[in-house]
Design a protein around this motif. Structure first.
Motif, PDB file in Angstrom:
ATOM      1  N   SER A  16       0.836  -1.208   0.000  1.00  0.00           N
ATOM      2  CA  SER A  16       0.000   0.000   0.000  1.00  0.00           C
ATOM      3  C   SER A  16       0.865   1.250   0.000  1.00  0.00           C
ATOM      4  CB  SER A  16      -0.930   0.000   1.223  1.00  0.00           C
ATOM      5  OG  SER A  16      -1.784  -1.120   1.210  1.00  0.00           O
ATOM      6  N   LEU A  17       1.939   1.204   0.774  1.00  0.00           N
ATOM      7  CA  LEU A  17       2.849   2.358   0.814  1.00  0.00           C
ATOM      8  C   LEU A  17       3.513   2.562  -0.539  1.00  0.00           C
ATOM      9  CD1 LEU A  17       4.147   4.580   2.524  1.00  0.00           C
ATOM     10  CD2 LEU A  17       5.941   2.947   3.155  1.00  0.00           C
ATOM     11  N   LEU A  18       3.868   1.464  -1.221  1.00  0.00           N
ATOM     12  CA  LEU A  18       4.463   1.577  -2.544  1.00  0.00           C
ATOM     13  C   LEU A  18       3.486   2.222  -3.530  1.00  0.00           C
ATOM     14  CD1 LEU A  18       6.652   1.020  -4.642  1.00  0.00           C
ATOM     15  CD2 LEU A  18       5.771  -1.309  -4.862  1.00  0.00           C
ATOM     16  N   LEU A  19       2.227   1.837  -3.462  1.00  0.00           N
ATOM     17  CA  LEU A  19       1.222   2.457  -4.319  1.00  0.00           C
ATOM     18  C   LEU A  19       1.132   3.953  -4.037  1.00  0.00           C
ATOM     19  CD1 LEU A  19      -1.025   2.034  -6.432  1.00  0.00           C
ATOM     20  CD2 LEU A  19      -2.606   1.638  -4.522  1.00  0.00           C
ATOM     21  N   ALA A  20       1.222   4.319  -2.751  1.00  0.00           N
ATOM     22  CA  ALA A  20       1.145   5.737  -2.375  1.00  0.00           C
ATOM     23  C   ALA A  20       2.357   6.517  -2.889  1.00  0.00           C
ATOM     24  CB  ALA A  20       1.047   5.864  -0.852  1.00  0.00           C
ATOM     25  N   THR A  21       3.553   5.935  -2.756  1.00  0.00           N
ATOM     26  CA  THR A  21       4.749   6.651  -3.231  1.00  0.00           C
ATOM     27  C   THR A  21       4.736   6.780  -4.753  1.00  0.00           C
ATOM     28  OG1 THR A  21       6.022   4.567  -3.187  1.00  0.00           O
ATOM     29  CG2 THR A  21       6.189   6.009  -1.263  1.00  0.00           C
ATOM     30  N   ASP A  22       4.256   5.743  -5.434  1.00  0.00           N
ATOM     31  CA  ASP A  22       4.114   5.828  -6.894  1.00  0.00           C
ATOM     32  C   ASP A  22       3.206   6.998  -7.278  1.00  0.00           C
ATOM     33  OD1 ASP A  22       5.774   3.760  -7.618  1.00  0.00           O
ATOM     34  OD2 ASP A  22       4.181   2.283  -7.869  1.00  0.00           O
ATOM     35  N   TRP A  23       2.053   7.054  -6.646  1.00  0.00           N
ATOM     36  CA  TRP A  23       1.082   8.088  -6.991  1.00  0.00           C
ATOM     37  C   TRP A  23       1.594   9.480  -6.621  1.00  0.00           C
ATOM     38  CZ3 TRP A  23      -4.010   8.371  -9.010  1.00  0.00           C
ATOM     39  CH2 TRP A  23      -4.452   7.190  -9.578  1.00  0.00           C
ATOM     40  N   LEU A  24       2.217   9.607  -5.459  1.00  0.00           N
ATOM     41  CA  LEU A  24       2.728  10.916  -5.052  1.00  0.00           C
ATOM     42  C   LEU A  24       3.824  11.387  -5.994  1.00  0.00           C
ATOM     43  CD1 LEU A  24       2.811  10.474  -1.173  1.00  0.00           C
ATOM     44  CD2 LEU A  24       1.523  12.216  -2.426  1.00  0.00           C
TER      45      LEU A  24
END
Length: 616
Positions: A16-24
């Motif tokens: 989930s954190l990886l998805l967030a860093t990708d999007w940010l």
């Protein structure tokens, strides 16, 4: 090391954190693009400059770079030197891998803590346009914190025994230094010696290059004792907090968009139609394709991927040696190092305070010379026309010409923009990305929103990797300057040149960049040695633009030179060819390019004629 290949984040929380860093990272890159384009339009069409645009664009780039670097770390994409650690016995390699994973966690956590602390310390201060200064440091700290979480997850994924052994190795090394300093402080090596030892040992141990550079700077800060930790975070931010460097993520984005919208394939198909039937035609297409793609995307590995993914399989179908094809692909990437808008030229112009437009002009004729040499060899030793003709696609000629003309329009935009003065290199790169989006969506109708967003994510990750290395190298450059290393190097090189001649300085510089280019990622080698060597060259009467081109080509030769060259490993991965099958042919191509480099180095007119003709 295993840190460099652990490609999957296993736990749901970190996924989930990886998805967030990708999007940010991608969202910040998209916002950056909008800010730069909007600023240029407001200034040029409405005569209403946006004063805050540069500050916002730089802050967004710093945040995007650290979130992108965090995503790249989670996917195991960080480049490192695996050659030495792979030669160790299995048990020793596992200990080295574990120690490296622990060190990455410590470095990322230290950077995060001090970046957040720096944000708190600068609360109330403003940038030149009046924006809060802490807006730069809080996103950087958050990105570095995500990096630390990913690194910690990679540590915890290992068996408990390996974690303990790696942690013990790091603790023992630290305690050994502290005990030595306490028992016999007079005999402790000076900080720069410890920095050098730490850098070499960790680099050979497989630590990713960016973290090895950062650790070398931290060794000085920790050993010297008088510098606060926030200096480390400040220097990392300073290393990439520059509007010029925005051209890097934008040109990388252009490369991904070209591949997604079909521009790459159309250009290659047209080249195959035009010259594929001649002797050595497929190899000529490969060299010519690298010339064109380097003039569009600016990203070396994006160029190699775009060309290699099409032409290496074509070489297999025509029964050519795929190792030979990958070797030529790598050699063509070296040739293209000085074709605008190459990222390494932008980086060198930034760190050495040289005109980027002048460097772009200075690199054209040297690249033309090397391209001509590679094409001549391709024709001389190429396959017969009948074999090459078998791989020519039966595409619609009109469609290929349309795609090629539209793609070449991007090259024209880049060069006309530079010469006209309408926009800076960064602003031109932003419009090039916009052009690629519009062409893919409106002209070719092959670029969906989902595909475009993936391009933004990939570009943010890749540029995060590059810019994190730039940031880490700046922190190291800062502590080297404190120790007057540049001054000592300059004095030594000037003394040597006075006794042996400028030619010896030139040869030494070429040798240093080839060796360092093979060990370090290209940007890191230029950031460290460019500012050291260019002032010496100026003292000796060597034109800075000429010398800069020589450095970039030498670095490129090292980057693709076996057995350490990271670029060669990347080309082999793209071509799905073992590196052993490329060594013999690549050595021949590199020898040819080295001969061209010597001609360029000792005949300055090759690189200076165009800049002088265009007023640089």
């Amino acid at each position: 090391m295993e840190l460099a290949v652990a490609g999957r984040v296993a736990r749901p929380g970190t996924r989930s954190l990886l998805l967030a860093t990708d999007w940010l990272a991608a969202a910040m890159l998209a916002a950056d693009l909008a800010v730069v384009i909007g600023s240029v339009i407001a200034r040029s069409l409405f005569n209403a400059p946006v004063e805050w645009a540069d500050d916002v664009a730089r802050g967004l780039m710093v945040g995007s770079s650290f979130f992108g670097a965090a995503s790249a770390l989670a996917r195991g994409e960080n480049p490192g030197v695996a050659f030495f650690v792979e030669k160790l016995p299995d048990g020793a390699r596992r200990v080295a891998d574990s120690a490296g994973a622990v060190l990455v966690t410590v470095i990322a956590a230290y950077a995060a803590w001090n970046a957040l602390k720096l944000g708190w310390l600068t609360t109330g201060q403003t940038t030149g346009s009046g924006l809060p200064l802490e807006w730069t440091f809080y996103p950087m700290g958050a990105g570095a914190a995500c990096m630390a979480v990913f690194a910690g997850e990679i540590v915890l994924r290992r068996p408990a025994r390996e974690i303990a052994s790696g942690l013990a190795l790091v603790v023992v090394a630290a305690c050994a230094y502290l005990a030595w300093d306490a028992l016999s402080p007079a005999t402790v090596p000076e900080p720069r010696t410890l920095m050098l030892v730490g850098f070499v040992v960790t680099l050979m141990g497989g630590l990713p290059i960016g973290f090895a550079l950062a650790l070398a700077a931290l060794i000085y800060i920790w050993v010297e004792g008088s510098l606060p930790g926030v200096i480390f975070a400040q220097q990392m931010a300073r290393g990439i907090d520059n509007f010029v460097l925005l051209a890097i993520p934008f040109f990388i984005l252009v490369g991904y968009l070209m591949e997604a919208n079909g521009m790459s394939v159309r250009l290659i198909e047209l080249l195959q139609r035009l010259v594929g039937r001649m002797r050595g035609g497929l190899n000529v297409v490969m060299v010519t394709s690298m010339v064109l793609f380097s003039g569009i995307s600016g990203s070396k590995m994006a160029d190699v991927a775009a060309v290699g993914s099409v032409l290496v399989p074509a070489a297999r179908r025509s029964k050519q040696n795929p190792g030979q094809a990958v070797a030529l692909l790598a050699a063509s990437a070296v040739m293209a190092e000085t074709i605008p808008p190459c990222i390494n030229l932008i980086i060198l112009g930034f760190v050495a305070n040289l005109s980027i437009g002048g460097l772009f002009m200075a690199g054209l004729l040297p690249a033309g010379l090397m391209a001509a040499a590679l094409i001549a060899v391709s024709i001389l030793f190429g396959t017969k026309a009948a074999e090459a003709a078998e791989v020519i696609p039966a595409g619609e000629v009109g469609r290929m010409w349309t795609g090629a003309v539209v793609s070449l329009g991007l090259i024209a935009m880049i060069f006309i923009g530079f010469k006209s003065g309408f926009a800076t290199a960064t602003e031109i790169s932003a419009f090039a990305a916009l052009y690629a989006v519009v062409v893919g969506a409106a002209v070719f109708r092959e670029l969906s929103f989902a595909a475009a967003w993936r391009c933004f994510v990939f570009a943010a990750n890749r540029s995060g990797l590059v810019l994190f290395i730039v940031a880490a190298a700046q922190s190291l450059a800062f502590v080297l300057t404190l120790q007057q290393v540049p001054h000592m190097v300059a004095e030594a090189m000037v003394t040597l040149s006075h006794s042996t001649g400028v030619w010896m300085f030139m040869l030494l510089s070429i040798a240093i960049l080839i060796v360092m280019g093979s060990v370090l990622e290209g940007a890191a080698a230029l950031i460290i040695f460019g500012p050291l060597l260019l002032p010496v060259a100026a003292q000796l009467g060597v034109a800075p633009l000429h010398f800069g081109v020589v450095l970039v080509i030498a670095m490129g030769i090292g980057l693709f030179a076996p057995p350490l060259g990271l670029g060669l490993y990347g080309a082999c991965l793209i071509g799905d060819v073992p590196i052993e099958r490329t060594i013999k042919p690549i050595l021949g191509y590199l020898a040819l390019l080295f001969a061209c480099l010597l001609l360029i180095a000792f005949v300055p007119g090759v690189s200076l004629w165009l800049p002088h003709a265009f007023g640089y």
